[in-house]
Scaffold this motif. Structure first.
Motif, PDB file in Angstrom:
ATOM      1  N   PHE A   1       0.838  -1.202   0.000  1.00  9.91           N
ATOM      2  CA  PHE A   1       0.000   0.000   0.000  1.00  9.91           C
ATOM      3  C   PHE A   1       0.871   1.248   0.000  1.00  9.91           C
ATOM      4  O   PHE A   1       0.674   2.163  -0.808  1.00  9.91           O
ATOM      5  N   ALA A   2       1.852   1.293   0.908  1.00  7.75           N
ATOM      6  CA  ALA A   2       2.749   2.450   0.985  1.00  7.75           C
ATOM      7  C   ALA A   2       3.531   2.627  -0.311  1.00  7.75           C
ATOM      8  O   ALA A   2       3.727   3.752  -0.785  1.00  7.75           O
ATOM      9  N   THR A   3       3.984   1.522  -0.890  1.00 12.13           N
ATOM     10  CA  THR A   3       4.777   1.567  -2.124  1.00 12.13           C
ATOM     11  C   THR A   3       3.970   2.133  -3.285  1.00 12.13           C
ATOM     12  O   THR A   3       4.463   2.963  -4.058  1.00 12.13           O
ATOM     13  N   VAL A   4       2.726   1.706  -3.412  1.00 14.17           N
ATOM     14  CA  VAL A   4       1.874   2.170  -4.509  1.00 14.17           C
ATOM     15  C   VAL A   4       1.521   3.649  -4.340  1.00 14.17           C
ATOM     16  O   VAL A   4       1.538   4.420  -5.311  1.00 14.17           O
ATOM     17  N   ILE A   5       1.218   4.049  -3.114  1.00 18.78           N
ATOM     18  CA  ILE A   5       0.910   5.461  -2.864  1.00 18.78           C
ATOM     19  C   ILE A   5       2.131   6.325  -3.157  1.00 18.78           C
ATOM     20  O   ILE A   5       2.036   7.356  -3.841  1.00 18.78           O
ATOM     21  N   GLN A   6       3.303   5.910  -2.689  1.00 24.71           N
ATOM     22  CA  GLN A   6       4.535   6.667  -2.935  1.00 24.71           C
ATOM     23  C   GLN A   6       4.837   6.776  -4.430  1.00 24.71           C
ATOM     24  O   GLN A   6       5.158   7.857  -4.939  1.00 24.71           O
ATOM     25  N   LYS A   7       4.714   5.684  -5.129  1.00 29.12           N
ATOM     26  CA  LYS A   7       5.004   5.674  -6.574  1.00 29.12           C
ATOM     27  C   LYS A   7       4.124   6.663  -7.322  1.00 29.12           C
ATOM     28  O   LYS A   7       4.597   7.418  -8.182  1.00 29.12           O
ATOM     29  N   ASN A   8       2.857   6.671  -6.995  1.00 28.02           N
ATOM     30  CA  ASN A   8       1.930   7.541  -7.715  1.00 28.02           C
ATOM     31  C   ASN A   8       2.059   9.002  -7.311  1.00 28.02           C
ATOM     32  O   ASN A   8       1.857   9.894  -8.149  1.00 28.02           O
ATOM     33  N   ILE A   9       2.390   9.271  -6.057  1.00 31.29           N
ATOM     34  CA  ILE A   9       2.663  10.655  -5.664  1.00 31.29           C
ATOM     35  C   ILE A   9       3.872  11.172  -6.432  1.00 31.29           C
ATOM     36  O   ILE A   9       3.859  12.281  -6.975  1.00 31.29           O
ATOM     37  N   MET A  10       4.927  10.368  -6.490  1.00 27.48           N
ATOM     38  CA  MET A  10       6.136  10.799  -7.182  1.00 27.48           C
ATOM     39  C   MET A  10       5.885  10.992  -8.675  1.00 27.48           C
ATOM     40  O   MET A  10       6.415  11.924  -9.285  1.00 27.48           O
TER      41      MET A  10
END
Length: 262
Positions: A183-192
């Motif tokens: 979950f954290a990885t997907v949110i971080q990827k899309n924010i970036m």
């Protein structure tokens, strides 16, 4: 043709238009997308890599029901970090203006709330004012973590800003439970992805495991996003803008959509 919230095919869909649609082109991107006035209240992006849609500078027409409720049925807790007597990190921007983390997190939470609700999601805010949940820090953090179970949330996102040296920069997403790593990885990827489209070369500090109470004590998928460094005057001047907050909000929505495979 799809109308999207950002100039890329992975962005949330706002609706669609046909070849008879006419709209005002507000601006274009370097990847051949155009921002248009989609309705009286909404702007969106369409790809110019097609001839199927005629876009002119004529007066825009009203589009009925333009919002695709892609996150309908999902409830997200947004936790604006700090508040009350706890200002969090404090920095000064390039003009010497003092800015607190607490005010930044609340403004960001409200921008993300609107973006999620715009695509049908439900948001529960741990705080929507400048006040904290409890004057006791431990009880305050415990109440934030407990809010997920209390409201029956699907996920929890805590919003913070970092502080270190004056040259430190970038964004990161923290997780504690192994089940929350993706979950954290997907949110971080899309924010970036969203941030780098608007602000090239912003540093991606990646997802990181960290023992944080609001994550450790949570009962749902949970991440704490650090959206920049208040200790870096240049970065602070960028992150304390509505444009930056809206860009981050787009990334969060994209991440939720990807994670829930909508």
């Amino acid at each position: 043709m799809n109308v999207r919230r950002l100039p890329n095919t992975g962005a949330p869909k706002l609706g669609s238009i046909n070849e008879k649609f006419t709209a005002v082109i507000l601006r274009t991107s370097n990847n051949n997308w155009a921002e248009i006035q989609f309705s009286k209240t909404q702007k969106g992006w369409i790809s110019l890599n097609t001839s199927s849609t005629v876009v002119t500078t004529k007066k825009p027409i009203q589009v009925s029901d333009p919002i695709d409720n892609v996150l309908a049925g999902y409830k997200i807790v947004l936790d604006a970090g700090h508040g009350g007597t706890d200002p969090g990190a404090i920095g000064k921007d390039l003009k010497g203006k003092k800015v607190t983390e607490a005010e930044l997190t609340l403004a960001s939470a409200k921008a993300i709330q609107k973006a999620i609700e715009d695509v049908g999601g439900t948001v529960s805010m741990t705080r929507s004012t400048t006040a904290a949940l409890n004057s006791n820090k431990t009880k305050d953090l415990a109440a934030r973590a407990a809010s997920s179970a209390k409201v029956g949330a699907n996920a929890f996102i805590s919003i913070h800003y970092n502080s270190a040296s004056s040259s430190a920069e970038g964004l990161e997403a923290l997780y504690y439970q192994t089940s929350s790593k993706k979950f954290a990885t997907v949110i971080q990827k899309n924010i970036m992805k969203a941030v780098n489209q608007k602000y090239p070369n912003v540093k991606d500090r990646g997802p990181k495991h960290q023992n944080v109470m609001v994550l450790r004590e949570n009962t749902v998928f949970a991440t704490l996003i650090e959206l920049g460094f208040v200790s870096n005057a240049k970065e602070l001047s960028r992150i304390n803008t509505d444009t930056y907050r809206q860009t981050v909000a787009e990334g969060v929505v994209n991440g939720l959509i990807e994670y829930y495979k909508k």
